[in-house]
Design an enzyme around this catalytic site. Structure first.
Site: not given
Ligand code: DGJ
Length: 720
Positions: A465, A534
């Site tokens: 990430d 997300d």
């Molecule tokens: C952002 C990501 O897009 C989410 O899927 C998740 O992994 C969060 N970060 C976790 O902090």
């Protein structure tokens, strides 16, 4: 104008051998052709459908079309390359020197064209890899010199493409967190339009570095001329479109200039240092936008993404199910949930690490990559063992380039962070970016992955990430050389990934940056798949996935079924199944009936994975043009196909779109079966089980059968 006339008159007088010096870079379907002009400069004389008679490639341009325009000399529009020589001269001229072509294998033809400044020891090589079957050309430029001291590169694009046409329509993809890859098409006006990023990292967050250009507005999925390209680069990028009309020297032409964004990034090139630009990957077709996508997908699976042919794992992720609140026991219970859904893997997300400042929310712990002893007393190894015992693979989340100020890492190494002196620390998601220009920090970031893998070699997947961009940009490591900070950061990122891939070639990795903030082929070279957004609301997801589908193949687009959205579980499953299926859901809150349907869909996905992941994509009904959507995948033998259809209306509609299939064999007969149904549920598809010829399905199509708002269906087609 004079210059142009001069060129035309003299090219007629030139001896045949000089005129004949054409450099043809072609795939099976299209070609880009260069020729040296009378002044010794290289011009692009053709871009279009491949001609069987190469004599047909000749310079009939009324526009100047430099192969790689340089600044400070006679080309007065936006250049590809602008430099300041060691003696302070700001002008650059590039003469054609030589070129060579070689076959790397049956499919790839490499061409290198050497150019040189007649007055300075300054050299440029234009590189091309032409993928014959995929109809893709990958191009990049290398720049070097042997002047007495540094030459400053003020602009250093990857390529310079000339399109000769009266008008041009540009489609590009803009976005934001939760709204990635939104398509936008418009007619380019005279002037310069640019899609670019200055975000440092997570650079695809606002604009994806991909685009399509057509001379006409009526280009469709199946017809029309399209030039499409994407820049493979994870740092600041800039793709400029200079549209010139009625220009005395340039005529009506469009110059496309993709490359690194030179913003705050003048690059001091040392004598003998070789600077290689990012790769620009492009295609051209007269068969519409669908063909563009199939070309890119084919290329990506075979060459563009890591382990393109490795079967993707279905998974259960715990992020939206638990966020930061879990412990060892709750996780092990979730493994049972994963088994009930029938997926291959459990993916542990954020929140598993840090002890002095536990990662119980996004405000602390980032950087301290030891399992939190309170939540996970027996460590990651125990979880991997438990998962394996239950027949599941195990994956884990990391964000190794970032740090919370509230962390042991920051306490120990405040100088490992990108942050401008004399400016207040600017936090975003309460975190800062580590200084990846620093080799010691690169070692640390590599060490995060290496340590996890050494301690738990059975980890089969990592979600990498990246949740903020770079601001107040300053590298303590680079000191006075801040001009190269953005470039060096990206190089540092690639150096780490090179090491990870050299040591862990079989580790699956998901590319994530608060969703799709990093989706481009510079990073995807190292990753199997990406987290597109997300935003998992199925209605939004249909459009987001649709946008990605133009350049990125379905097997790389992770699509998870979550609690988001009031649509039925079936609708969510049908949306997720059209890409790479996964779940991010509290299984224990699901009814037995919902679990059974999810398991059925997971099984269907596995059974049809080869079609959905490796088949040809045909977009049938666009959610950008209607309140419906439909797409299908057809396998290479044309014996199997899967059709996805969605109704996005909020109430029952009176009119419905045509649903004509595509890509089938007109002479084959196909049985159509609706799948993904709850046991005992009525089929929605009124002609279920019937047999039609490919011709009927493509010419007359099906009657739109999804009348009720927010309904969906998946049809399996099998040739009999
Ligand atoms: C952002 C990501 O897009 C989410 O899927 C998740 O992994 C969060 N970060 C976790 O902090």
């Amino acid at each position: 104008m004079k210059q142009l006339l001069y060129m035309i008159i003299f090219s007629c007088l030139l001896p045949f051998n000089l005129q004949a010096q054409k450099i043809i870079i072609g795939t099976k379907a299209f070609a880009i052709v260069y020729q040296r002009d009378v002044e010794g400069h290289l011009q692009q004389i053709y871009l279009g459908k491949k001609l069987s008679d190469t004599a047909g490639y000749r310079n009939i341009n009324t526009a100047l079309s430099p192969a790689y325009a340089t600044g400070g000399s006679t080309y007065l529009n936006e250049p590809a390359l602008a430099v300041k020589h060691a003696d302070g001269n700001m002008s650059l001229v590039l003469d054609y020197v030589s070129s060579k072509t070689s076959n790397e294998n049956n499919n790839i033809v490499n061409t290198e064209i050497d150019l040189k400044d007649p007055q300075y020891p300054f050299f440029v090589t234009l590189h091309y890899r032409a993928y014959q079957t995929q109809n893709i050309i990958e191009t990049w430029t290398s720049i070097r010199h042997t002047e007495k001291s540094d030459v400053i590169l003020n602009r250093y694009a990857s390529a310079f493409i000339n399109i000769t046409s009266q008008q041009n329509y540009l489609t590009h993809f803009y976005g934001e967190y939760n709204y990635e890859m939104q398509m936008h098409k418009f007619q380019l006006a005279p002037g310069i339009f640019s899609i670019q990023s200055k975000l440092g990292v997570r650079t695809a967050c606002n604009y994806n570095p991909s685009f399509m250009v057509s001379p006409n507005n009526d280009v469709t999925e199946n017809t029309g001329e399209v030039f499409a390209g994407t820049l493979a680069y994870s740092g600041n990028f800039d793709i400029q479109f200079e549209s010139l009309q009625k220009n005395v020297d340039m005529g009506n032409s469009l110059k496309i200039i993709p490359g690194i964004n030179a913003y705050a990034s003048s690059y001091a090139l040392k004598p003998k240092e070789n600077f290689e630009t990012p790769h620009f990957i492009f295609t051209y077709t007269t068969n519409g936008e669908g063909q563009v996508s199939r070309n890119f997908h084919n290329w990506a699976i075979n060459y563009g993404i890591w382990n393109g042919h490795q079967k993707r794992q279905t998974l259960l992720n715990n992020w939206e199910a638990t966020y930061f609140t879990f412990n060892q026991d709750t996780l092990v219970n979730l493994f049972d949930g994963a088994k009930k859904l029938g997926v291959d893997m459990f993916l542990l997300d954020d929140g598993w690490f840090a002890n002095k400042y536990p990662r119980d929310n996004s405000r602390a712990g980032l950087g301290d990559w030891d399992a939190n002893k309170k939540k996970l007393p027996d460590g990651i190894g125990y979880l991997v063992k438990q998962a394996t015992a239950k027949g599941l693979n195990f994956g884990i989340w990391i964000e190794p380039e970032m740090v919370n100020p509230k962390s042991e890492l920051y306490e120990k190494h405040p100088d490992w962070v990108l942050k401008a002196p004399n400016r207040p620390e600017h936090l975003y998601r309460t975190q800062l970016v580590l200084d990846l220009t620093n080799p010691v920090v690169q070692d640390f970031v590599f060490g995060v992955i290496d340590k996890l893998m050494k301690e738990s070699p059975n980890i089969s997947y990592m979600k990498w990430d990246c949740n903020r961009s770079i601001d107040n940009a300053y590298s303590p490591y680079l000191g006075k050389d801040q001009d190269v900070m953005y470039v060096r950061y990206t190089q540092g990122f690639y150096k780490v990934l090179d090491r990870v891939r050299a040591k862990y070639p079989n580790l699956d990795m998901m590319l994530c940056a608060s969703g799709g903030g990093r989706v481009e082929y510079g990073a995807l070279k190292y990753f199997q798949e990406f987290w597109p957004s997300d935003n998992t609301y199925p209605m939004d997801r249909i459009k987001i996935q649709w946008g990605y589908s133009y350049f990125y193949p379905a097997l790389a687009i992770c699509a998870h079924v979550t609690a988001a959205g009031s649509e039925s579980l079936k609708y969510k499953l049908d949306v997720a199944m059209s890409c790479k299926l996964g779940f991010d859901i509290m299984v224990k809150k699901m009814s037995e009936r919902d679990i059974a349907l999810s398991h059925t869909v997971t099984d269907n996905y596995r059974r049809l994975q080869n079609v959905i992941n490796y088949g040809d994509l045909y977009r049938l009904v666009s959610p950008y043009k209607t309140n419906f959507a439909s797409l299908m995948y057809v396998d290479s033998t044309k014996k199997k196909a899967v059709v996805f259809a969605y109704n996005l209306e909020s109430i029952e509609a009176d009119t419905y779109p045509e649903l004509k299939m595509n890509g089938l064999d007109p002479n084959k007969k196909y049985r159509i079966t609706e799948i993904n149904l709850n046991s005992g549920a009525k089929v929605t598809f009124t002609e279920n089980g019937q047999i039609f010829s490919g011709e009927t399905l493509m010419e007359q199509g099906l009657k739109w059968y999804l009348k009720w708002a927010r309904t969906s269906s998946v049809l399996e087609l099998e040739a009999i």
